[in-house]
Each structure stands twice: as C-alpha cells, then as structure tokens.
Design an enzyme around this catalytic site. Sequence first.
Site, PDB file in Angstrom:
ATOM      1  N   GLU A 191      27.899 -11.335 -25.165  1.00  0.00           N
ATOM      2  CA  GLU A 191      28.460 -11.881 -26.406  1.00  0.00           C
ATOM      3  C   GLU A 191      29.704 -12.717 -26.160  1.00  0.00           C
ATOM      4  O   GLU A 191      29.950 -13.705 -26.850  1.00  0.00           O
ATOM      5  CB  GLU A 191      28.767 -10.743 -27.387  1.00  0.00           C
ATOM      6  CG  GLU A 191      27.532 -10.065 -27.972  1.00  0.00           C
ATOM      7  CD  GLU A 191      26.917  -9.023 -27.048  1.00  0.00           C
ATOM      8  OE1 GLU A 191      27.527  -8.716 -25.983  1.00  0.00           O
ATOM      9  OE2 GLU A 191      25.840  -8.487 -27.374  1.00  0.00           O
ATOM     10  N   HIS A 203      25.118  -0.567 -35.421  1.00  0.00           N
ATOM     11  CA  HIS A 203      24.326  -1.639 -36.018  1.00  0.00           C
ATOM     12  C   HIS A 203      24.621  -1.824 -37.503  1.00  0.00           C
ATOM     13  O   HIS A 203      23.885  -2.499 -38.193  1.00  0.00           O
ATOM     14  CB  HIS A 203      22.818  -1.354 -35.853  1.00  0.00           C
ATOM     15  CG  HIS A 203      22.308  -1.552 -34.461  1.00  0.00           C
ATOM     16  ND1 HIS A 203      22.752  -0.805 -33.404  1.00  0.00           N
ATOM     17  CD2 HIS A 203      21.381  -2.399 -33.956  1.00  0.00           C
ATOM     18  CE1 HIS A 203      22.114  -1.176 -32.304  1.00  0.00           C
ATOM     19  NE2 HIS A 203      21.288  -2.148 -32.610  1.00  0.00           N
TER      20      HIS A 203
END
Lengths: 326, 367
Positions: free
Chosen positions: A60, A129
């Site tokens: 990321e 999540h």
Amino acid sequence: MAEINLVEAVNLALAHELARDEAVVLLGEDIGANGGVFRATAGLQQRFGAGRVVDTPLAETAIVGTAIGMAAMGLKPVAEIQFSGFLYPAIDHLVNHAARLRNRTRGRLACPLVVRTPCGGGIHAPEHHSESPEAMLAHTPGLRVVMPSSPARAYGLLLAAIRDPDPVMFLEPTRMYRLFRQEVVDDGEALPLDVCFTLRGGTDLTLVSWGAMLHETQAAADALAAEGISAEVIDVATLKPLDLPTILESVARTGRCVIVHEAARTAGLGAEIAASLAEEGLYSLLAPVQRVTGYDTVMPLSRLEYQYLPSVERIVAAARKTLEAS
Amino acid sequence: MSTVARFQIDHVRFLDPHGEALGPLPDFAHDPARLIPMYRAMYLTRSFDAKAIALQRTGKLGTFASALGQEAIGVGVASAMLPEDALFPSYREHAAQLVRGVRIEESLRYWGGDERGSDFADARHDFPNCVPIGTQVCHAAGAAYAFRLRSEARAAVCFLGDGGSSKGDFYEGLNFAAVWKAPLLVVLSNNQWAISVPRSAQSATATMAQKAIAAGVEGVQVDGNDLVAVHHVAREALAKARAGGGPTLIEAVTYRLGDHTTADDASRYRDPAVVQEQWSFEPLTRLRNHLVKLGAWGPEKEEALARECADTVNAAVEAYLSTPPPTTAAMFDHLFATLPAALAAQRDEALRFAPRTAGGQPGGDHG
C-alpha cells in the site's frame, strides 16, 4: 435507463473518465484481471489495457507513493486501497507528500490523485476490513475527504474527484455497495465537491450524516415522520472541507441537530460539526447538539458489529432528546 | 539441492584517491571539456556548502544539511541526466540540484524557512527536497511509470542514503519499478552514517547495492568519491533505463565529512581521527589531480575557479538576503488550486492577526 448499485456507479464513473481522459490511470491490488475484490473495476483492464489499469504488487505504501509520482508527472491516478484498514502504511505518503506537494513547491508541482478505498462495517467482513478513518484523514491539511451515500452521488462525486486538481480521498461505504439501486445517467456530469446535499427537507430538527449511516438516518427520519416529527436530512458528502453554511442554515430553521457517524466518537467529525455549531449557530439552537456515533472501542468483529454501529433506535432516541429539551 | 540464483556486485573505480588511473578510462574521462564543468560544479557545491554553514552559524539560515565529501555523487549523476528527466532528491543533494539548474539562492531560501525556495525557476519537474526518509523512491518509481506509459525517453533519478535503505519505501519503490521495467535510477549515497548510526548498525548486508537483487534489479557499487566512476555508471544506467532495460540501483560509497546537519555535533559519536583519515579520499582533490595529469588544470585555473565560485555564492547570498518576506496569505494560497470556501475565514483571520514582522527574518533558525 438502467438502475445500478453504488459499486456499479463507481465502475461507471471510472470507465467514463478512462475513456474521456487518457491521463487517467487506475492502480491497485487485484483491480485488473480480477476487477477488484468488490468488482469496482470489473472489465476496465480488458477495455483500457494493463498499462492504464494496473495490477500492482501488494504494497500500500508504494501504491500511494508511486501514484504521487505519477500525478506530479501529469497522469491522473486513481489508486485503490483494497480496504481502508490497509490504508495506514500509506499515511506517510498522504500526509507528508500528497497533501502538501503543491504547497511545498508554491504551486510548481501538484498532486491530482484520487485514493479510493472501501470503508465502514456492516458486511460481516474479517478483522481490519470495517474501518472508518475519515476523521484521521480530514485532520490533514491539503486533503479532501469525500464519501458518497448513493449510486448517483458516487458517480457524480467520483467524476469530480478525478477531475479535481488536488488529492481526494474517496471513501466508499462497503455496506452501501449493493444496498440499493438507483437510476444513474452516464452523462459525465460531475457533482460539486465541498457542498452538503440536503436529502429531505424538514422543520423540527436536522439530522447530519454521511456514507452508509445515511441509511439508518433516513430510516430514523421516516420513523420520526410517522410520529409527526419533521426531520431534515443532510448528507455531508465532502467531509473536508466542510460545507458549514448548509448545516448552519438548516439548524437556524430547525433549532435542533443530531450528528450521526459510524466512526468512533472522540475527535470524530461530529465533534467538529458540533463545535462549529457552538461557535456560529449557538443562538439558533433550542437544544444541545447530540452525537450518535460508533463507540470509542475497537471496531468489533462481525458478531458484535451491529452493537457498535449506530442504529435507527439510537438516532430516534437522540432526536427525541433534542425535542424534549425545550 | 540446486542453486536457483547467484549474484555478484561489481565495485567500479577508475581513479585512485590520488587521481591515478587504475586502468583504461571511459572516453569522457580524457576530455577536459567534459570534466571541467563537473569539477566546477563540485567546487561550487563545496563553496556553497561552506557559506551555508557560515550563514547558519551567524543566524542567517536555518538548519542546513551539508554535502561535504559527497559532491562527486550528485554532480556525476546529475551530469548524466537530460534536462527533461526528473530528480527526486533527499535533503542532502544540492550537488545534483545545482547541476540540474536549481539556484543557490533557491536552496538558501528553502533552508532559510521559505517554501518559495522549492519553486525552482528552472528544473521545473524536479521534486523538492525530501525530508521523510526513502519515500522519494516510490515517487520516482511512479514518475518513471508515467514516462514509460507515454513512451517518453525520460528517466526518473532518486537519491537516498544508507539509512534510507532500511525503509520499506526503498524496497517497495524498487520492486514496483522493476515489475514495471520503469526507467528509474536509484542512487544510494552510502556516507556511512545515518545521523549517529553507523553503516555497520544499519544493515547486515555486505553491500547496499545487493539489496537491489531482492527486487530483480541490477545493483552496482561505485566509489562515490571518484567522479569518473560515478558519472560512468550513471550514464550506463540511464542509457539502459531509456532503452527499456528497467531500473538500476547504484550504491555510491562515500563518507560524510561534515555533521549530519548544523544541528548535529558528530564528535559526540565518531572519532575525529577517522574523519581526518577520510579526507584523503575526498573527491575534489582526486579529480583535480586527474585534470592536472591531463594538462588541463593548474594553480591559475584553480584560483580563478575559487574566485568565480565565491562570487557566484556571494551574489546568491545577496539575492537570498534581499528576498522580500513571504506573505501570510501564501500558506493558504498554495494549499489547493483554488482556496476552498471553508478556508476563507481562516485566511482572513491570519491576515488580520499577522504580526508586523510577518515572514520572519531570513533563517528563522531552529537548530
């Protein structure tokens, strides 16, 4: 005219911009051949090629870091972070670089970057999540933070985000991805950034929310309407910079305000809005401003997530409290 | 058992510390017309460096990071770049920046606390100094991707230090560029120190260059105090990048002869005797000796160069010190392309309460 859901609207906007502007590129994990884990980029690599819809290595930091270099060199990258819980390795690049490249160079370089990332809970997802990082991002000078709450606003706001000459964090509420369908015309018409949308007019109180929580907030407004209470509902949509005048104008008429957000309470954006109301709208208030938010707890795993997420009942209770106050 | 990979790291050096050729030299190394501009750039960098420290010591400049002893790396690499390439420096690469066209007064403005110092009049595509460690590798990899996507014959060149090689950004950026076969050159100036942490405590690898191997990238080590060697490997790496051969990592081995910054006192953690010893490897003497051997240099030219560099630096200092102060509004006016309405009231407030000394004095020292 086709009715589509929010994730399809995201796809439609991305396709529109890829076709319209060859500087637009998408990058992220699993966005190409797989079309994204939520299918937001389905079919786009096939249509626009692997050079413009890029399956990146799994990192990321570098997804956002390389997107900054691309943006500064004339591309218009739209980076996808697969879940906002995995955005944190890229915070350094967002805060130290994307948000301040224009300012650091006094306008010589700019960073027209969009980072799309799903956020929020309510889909029984695994650990990490279901995050709601909007306040962290909104605290960063130089970043725009946008969260759509319907297919039409997802389409129009994403077009605006991609066309904006500065970095935009585009947070997509996962719970809304397939919650409902709506007619969306693929006309390339962007919606304005930096403004709230008033979703329904009302006279007794103002409900302010954004993202997936507008689902509960609207349901609460329905429940209140059944009791003869008229609630105005505002979708903040662009969380930073905040369109305070729209909220102030509404509260000036209703005198009461409940702010609803899924993110944890302390130093959340509800605090910012409430503080601004205290500074600039105090004399129109007939009752103390109420916040209905996620708790200052770690976002629980799926079995407790609905104990954490603000419910219609909590919103209605807060609304009643403002109505009973005077 | 079978061997699936082997690697070797070449160490490139053409001139010994006295400037003696160790073997056949690249063509450019016989050509004073090519070498003298690079010698001049190294000399100018050192003159600027000394002046910047003096300005800081007298309260006319903020904290400054000296490049003393590392001049050959920035000059050798930047001299191999094309104007349309893009530079992604750390905060210690004014040698490269001066070659790229960044002006000394711009650098002084930056270190003097003024963002206008990064609004380069030339080198418009070059990134400003990167203070967060190693992040620029990712930016450079992304820029290189943009060049490749548009089929432009441009390359991105980034610099970081030995400490920066410990950051994930370094490996991630290298890895992305390798997968993309992007035209990227990463120059790792291994000056043996990350503030007070020595090379030995930074990494257990025998070389920094071999860190490239993990990303499938060619890694080469070069004597960073040998301008000829640095320039040669940079030219080769950039030619490879432009030809679609992907990224290269160059580890340029050098020594930080100065403190980390003017806010640092290196005598607290390293032996001055070792530093003294390192002076016998410094890059300017080496190249000067080589130029003398070519019959292209002598005391008169050296004196003329010293005068010229002093004049250039002094003129830049004058330009820096006479720069009008930044306006209070500037901190709002470049945050976004257009100031959002929500910020207008804050801008007004800042203007209303701006002290008479708005913009501060040049320097505004914090270190």
